[in-house]
Design a protein around this motif. Structure first.
Motif, PDB file in Angstrom:
ATOM      1  N   ASP A  27      30.454  -8.546  59.376  1.00 33.98           N
ATOM      2  CA  ASP A  27      31.659  -7.869  59.859  1.00 33.98           C
ATOM      3  C   ASP A  27      32.881  -8.277  59.042  1.00 33.98           C
ATOM      4  OD1 ASP A  27      32.382  -6.028  62.188  1.00 33.98           O
ATOM      5  OD2 ASP A  27      33.932  -7.566  62.363  1.00 33.98           O
ATOM      6  N   LEU A  28      32.961  -9.542  58.687  1.00 33.49           N
ATOM      7  CA  LEU A  28      34.084 -10.033  57.894  1.00 33.49           C
ATOM      8  C   LEU A  28      34.078  -9.419  56.496  1.00 33.49           C
ATOM      9  CD1 LEU A  28      36.504 -11.974  57.790  1.00 33.49           C
ATOM     10  CD2 LEU A  28      34.936 -13.781  57.054  1.00 33.49           C
ATOM     11  N   VAL A  29      32.924  -9.394  55.859  1.00 36.25           N
ATOM     12  CA  VAL A  29      32.825  -8.800  54.521  1.00 36.25           C
ATOM     13  C   VAL A  29      33.111  -7.310  54.571  1.00 36.25           C
ATOM     14  CG1 VAL A  29      31.256  -8.317  52.596  1.00 36.25           C
ATOM     15  CG2 VAL A  29      31.202 -10.550  53.706  1.00 36.25           C
ATOM     16  N   LYS A  30      32.569  -6.633  55.591  1.00 36.64           N
ATOM     17  CA  LYS A  30      32.772  -5.191  55.726  1.00 36.64           C
ATOM     18  C   LYS A  30      34.246  -4.845  55.905  1.00 36.64           C
ATOM     19  CE  LYS A  30      31.440  -3.267  59.573  1.00 36.64           C
ATOM     20  NZ  LYS A  30      32.701  -2.694  60.117  1.00 36.64           N
ATOM     21  N   ASN A  31      34.934  -5.580  56.773  1.00 35.09           N
ATOM     22  CA  ASN A  31      36.353  -5.306  57.007  1.00 35.09           C
ATOM     23  C   ASN A  31      37.205  -5.653  55.786  1.00 35.09           C
ATOM     24  OD1 ASN A  31      36.160  -4.314  59.675  1.00 35.09           O
ATOM     25  ND2 ASN A  31      36.011  -6.386  60.480  1.00 35.09           N
ATOM     26  N   CYS A  32      36.831  -6.728  55.078  1.00 33.36           N
ATOM     27  CA  CYS A  32      37.561  -7.089  53.857  1.00 33.36           C
ATOM     28  C   CYS A  32      37.424  -6.002  52.796  1.00 33.36           C
ATOM     29  CB  CYS A  32      37.053  -8.418  53.307  1.00 33.36           C
ATOM     30  SG  CYS A  32      37.594  -9.863  54.245  1.00 33.36           S
ATOM     31  N   CYS A  33      36.228  -5.416  52.701  1.00 33.30           N
ATOM     32  CA  CYS A  33      36.019  -4.316  51.748  1.00 33.30           C
ATOM     33  C   CYS A  33      36.792  -3.077  52.178  1.00 33.30           C
ATOM     34  CB  CYS A  33      34.525  -3.998  51.644  1.00 33.30           C
ATOM     35  SG  CYS A  33      33.543  -5.231  50.782  1.00 33.30           S
ATOM     36  N   ASP A  34      36.701  -2.748  53.462  1.00 31.19           N
ATOM     37  CA  ASP A  34      37.329  -1.519  53.953  1.00 31.19           C
ATOM     38  C   ASP A  34      38.849  -1.539  53.827  1.00 31.19           C
ATOM     39  OD1 ASP A  34      35.162   0.051  54.597  1.00 31.19           O
ATOM     40  OD2 ASP A  34      34.984  -0.729  56.633  1.00 31.19           O
ATOM     41  N   VAL A  35      39.469  -2.704  53.969  1.00 31.53           N
ATOM     42  CA  VAL A  35      40.927  -2.761  54.019  1.00 31.53           C
ATOM     43  C   VAL A  35      41.562  -2.310  52.704  1.00 31.53           C
ATOM     44  CG1 VAL A  35      41.337  -5.128  53.209  1.00 31.53           C
ATOM     45  CG2 VAL A  35      42.793  -4.152  55.011  1.00 31.53           C
ATOM     46  N   PHE A  36      40.824  -2.417  51.590  1.00 32.11           N
ATOM     47  CA  PHE A  36      41.369  -1.986  50.307  1.00 32.11           C
ATOM     48  C   PHE A  36      41.529  -0.465  50.231  1.00 32.11           C
ATOM     49  CE2 PHE A  36      39.724  -6.175  49.040  1.00 32.11           C
ATOM     50  CZ  PHE A  36      40.827  -6.657  48.352  1.00 32.11           C
ATOM     51  N   ILE A  37      40.765   0.269  51.036  1.00 30.77           N
ATOM     52  CA  ILE A  37      40.813   1.739  50.975  1.00 30.77           C
ATOM     53  C   ILE A  37      42.148   2.280  51.491  1.00 30.77           C
ATOM     54  CG2 ILE A  37      39.701   3.866  51.760  1.00 30.77           C
ATOM     55  CD1 ILE A  37      37.066   2.248  51.882  1.00 30.77           C
ATOM     56  N   PRO A  38      42.572   1.951  52.735  1.00 30.96           N
ATOM     57  CA  PRO A  38      43.885   2.441  53.179  1.00 30.96           C
ATOM     58  C   PRO A  38      45.041   1.831  52.410  1.00 30.96           C
ATOM     59  CG  PRO A  38      42.957   0.948  54.814  1.00 30.96           C
ATOM     60  CD  PRO A  38      41.880   1.225  53.825  1.00 30.96           C
ATOM     61  N   LEU A  39      44.898   0.581  51.963  1.00 34.91           N
ATOM     62  CA  LEU A  39      45.960  -0.029  51.164  1.00 34.91           C
ATOM     63  C   LEU A  39      46.200   0.772  49.887  1.00 34.91           C
ATOM     64  CD1 LEU A  39      45.224  -3.870  51.465  1.00 34.91           C
ATOM     65  CD2 LEU A  39      47.139  -2.606  52.478  1.00 34.91           C
ATOM     66  N   ASP A  40      45.112   1.236  49.268  1.00 37.63           N
ATOM     67  CA  ASP A  40      45.230   2.048  48.057  1.00 37.63           C
ATOM     68  C   ASP A  40      45.771   3.433  48.371  1.00 37.63           C
ATOM     69  OD1 ASP A  40      44.312   2.398  45.049  1.00 37.63           O
ATOM     70  OD2 ASP A  40      43.583   4.164  46.126  1.00 37.63           O
ATOM     71  N   ARG A  41      45.251   4.064  49.411  1.00 35.26           N
ATOM     72  CA  ARG A  41      45.665   5.430  49.752  1.00 35.26           C
ATOM     73  C   ARG A  41      47.138   5.498  50.180  1.00 35.26           C
ATOM     74  NH1 ARG A  41      41.494   6.410  47.468  1.00 35.26           N
ATOM     75  NH2 ARG A  41      39.718   7.604  48.272  1.00 35.26           N
ATOM     76  N   LEU A  42      47.606   4.437  50.822  1.00 35.43           N
ATOM     77  CA  LEU A  42      48.994   4.412  51.284  1.00 35.43           C
ATOM     78  C   LEU A  42      49.953   3.895  50.219  1.00 35.43           C
ATOM     79  CD1 LEU A  42      48.368   3.032  54.888  1.00 35.43           C
ATOM     80  CD2 LEU A  42      49.110   5.350  54.298  1.00 35.43           C
ATOM     81  N   GLY A  43      49.425   3.425  49.101  1.00 32.55           N
ATOM     82  CA  GLY A  43      50.266   2.945  48.013  1.00 32.55           C
ATOM     83  C   GLY A  43      50.783   1.537  48.200  1.00 32.55           C
ATOM     84  N   PHE A  44      50.249   0.796  49.181  1.00 25.07           N
ATOM     85  CA  PHE A  44      50.691  -0.579  49.403  1.00 25.07           C
ATOM     86  C   PHE A  44      50.125  -1.533  48.350  1.00 25.07           C
ATOM     87  CE2 PHE A  44      50.928   0.588  54.153  1.00 25.07           C
ATOM     88  CZ  PHE A  44      52.229   1.053  53.989  1.00 25.07           C
ATOM     89  N   TYR A  45      48.878  -1.257  47.938  1.00 23.98           N
ATOM     90  CA  TYR A  45      48.230  -2.106  46.939  1.00 23.98           C
ATOM     91  C   TYR A  45      47.251  -1.233  46.164  1.00 23.98           C
ATOM     92  CZ  TYR A  45      45.735  -6.050  44.844  1.00 23.98           C
ATOM     93  OH  TYR A  45      45.178  -6.931  43.957  1.00 23.98           O
ATOM     94  N   SER A  46      47.703  -0.763  45.013  1.00 27.06           N
ATOM     95  CA  SER A  46      46.897   0.173  44.230  1.00 27.06           C
ATOM     96  C   SER A  46      45.762  -0.557  43.519  1.00 27.06           C
ATOM     97  CB  SER A  46      47.783   0.894  43.210  1.00 27.06           C
ATOM     98  OG  SER A  46      47.028   1.828  42.466  1.00 27.06           O
ATOM     99  N   THR A  47      44.529  -0.154  43.817  1.00 24.52           N
ATOM    100  CA  THR A  47      43.359  -0.772  43.203  1.00 24.52           C
ATOM    101  C   THR A  47      42.607   0.176  42.286  1.00 24.52           C
ATOM    102  OG1 THR A  47      42.058  -0.197  45.169  1.00 24.52           O
ATOM    103  CG2 THR A  47      43.027  -2.397  45.089  1.00 24.52           C
ATOM    104  N   GLY A  48      42.789   1.478  42.475  1.00 23.52           N
ATOM    105  CA  GLY A  48      42.102   2.446  41.637  1.00 23.52           C
ATOM    106  C   GLY A  48      40.796   2.918  42.249  1.00 23.52           C
ATOM    107  N   PRO A  49      40.292   4.057  41.781  1.00 23.95           N
ATOM    108  CA  PRO A  49      39.065   4.635  42.365  1.00 23.95           C
ATOM    109  C   PRO A  49      37.828   3.771  42.175  1.00 23.95           C
ATOM    110  CG  PRO A  49      39.709   5.813  40.362  1.00 23.95           C
ATOM    111  CD  PRO A  49      40.845   4.900  40.709  1.00 23.95           C
ATOM    112  N   GLY A  50      37.790   2.960  41.109  1.00 18.10           N
ATOM    113  CA  GLY A  50      36.624   2.114  40.894  1.00 18.10           C
ATOM    114  C   GLY A  50      36.448   1.094  41.995  1.00 18.10           C
ATOM    115  N   VAL A  51      37.522   0.381  42.323  1.00 19.76           N
ATOM    116  CA  VAL A  51      37.469  -0.632  43.387  1.00 19.76           C
ATOM    117  C   VAL A  51      37.263   0.040  44.739  1.00 19.76           C
ATOM    118  CG1 VAL A  51      38.777  -2.423  44.585  1.00 19.76           C
ATOM    119  CG2 VAL A  51      38.893  -2.260  42.091  1.00 19.76           C
TER     120      VAL A  51
END
Length: 239
Positions: free
Chosen positions: A190-214
């Motif tokens: 659950d911890l790994v899953k949530n850590c991975c998922d959090v990058f998706i909205p952060l990128d989509r909202l422009g808070f932390y741009s990671t790019g489509p690869g990440v």
């Protein structure tokens, strides 16, 4: 109600498979772009990703009701921190799914005048809030288990009462944390899953741009972990 739960569980499993395929397409599209592949190939991958996303939205119709039911159940938990985190997380998930349903209606032409960008951003905000609350819950449970494990180790080592109350050093804390995660696969997943998922909205909202690869790699990883918890229910963190 039991029939609905069983049906919804099957829908969730299908949705997770399509989610994995969607983010695999995101990762594949990024790889194709870096490799300098033809525009037609990248367009085909992008269209396939869009179809996967639309199918997922269809499978999530009605998930808001399930999230509200989960919130009603979690509000009765005895632990105040878990009660707060889980209830607010489920409520945010309910709003996220509601926004997602509106986006599906807009993309299928049922609500052509809907501002898709605005509702997409609103949807990702609710998703981000839910993930942050889930991470707080994971870290809280990890801390409780680490404290219990540290006391057990100190007791076995014959530590004094004063030593029991003191905080262990960093190496010891790390050992305790790794030991707790090793013996609690549901919490680790659950911890790994949530850590991975959090990058998706952060990128989509422009808070932390990671790019489509990440985004693609994180989404694919969390999707596979979610599928594991459906195939093996004992891996799902409870409550």
């Amino acid at each position: 109600m039991d029939s609905w739960v069983r049906f919804n569980t099957q829908s969730q499993a299908k949705e997770r498979v399509f989610r994995a395929a969607q983010y695999a397409c995101t990762l594949l599209g990024y790889t194709a772009l870096k490799a300098g592949s033809r525009d037609q190939l990248r367009l085909t991958i992008s269209q396939l990703e869009g179809h996967m996303s639309l199918t997922r939205k269809l499978l999530r119709l009605g998930n808001s009701a399930e999230a509200l039911e989960a919130a009603k159940r979690s509000i009765h938990l005895k632990d105040s921190v878990l009660r707060l985190c889980l209830t607010l997380s489920h409520l945010n998930r309910a709003m996220y799914f509601a926004c997602d349903n509106l986006l599906w209606a807009s993309k299928t032409g049922l609500l052509p005048s809907l501002d898709q960008h605005k509702w997409s951003q609103r949807s990702f905000r609710y998703y981000l809030f839910a993930l942050i609350l889930n991470l707080v819950r994971d870290l809280y449970e990890l801390r409780l288990l680490m404290e219990t494990e540290a006391r057990c180790r100190a007791t076995k080592a014959g530590a004094s009462d004063q030593e029991l109350q003191s905080n262990p050093g960093l190496p010891s804390q790390l050992q305790v944390m790794l030991g707790v995660l090793h013996h609690n696969p549901p919490l680790l997943l659950d911890l790994v899953k949530n850590c991975c998922d959090v990058f998706i909205p952060l990128d989509r909202l422009g808070f932390y741009s990671t790019g489509p690869g990440v985004v693609g790699a994180c989404g694919l990883t969390s999707s596979v972990l979610s599928i594991l918890t459906i195939v093996h229910p004992w891996l799902k963190l409870k409550p």
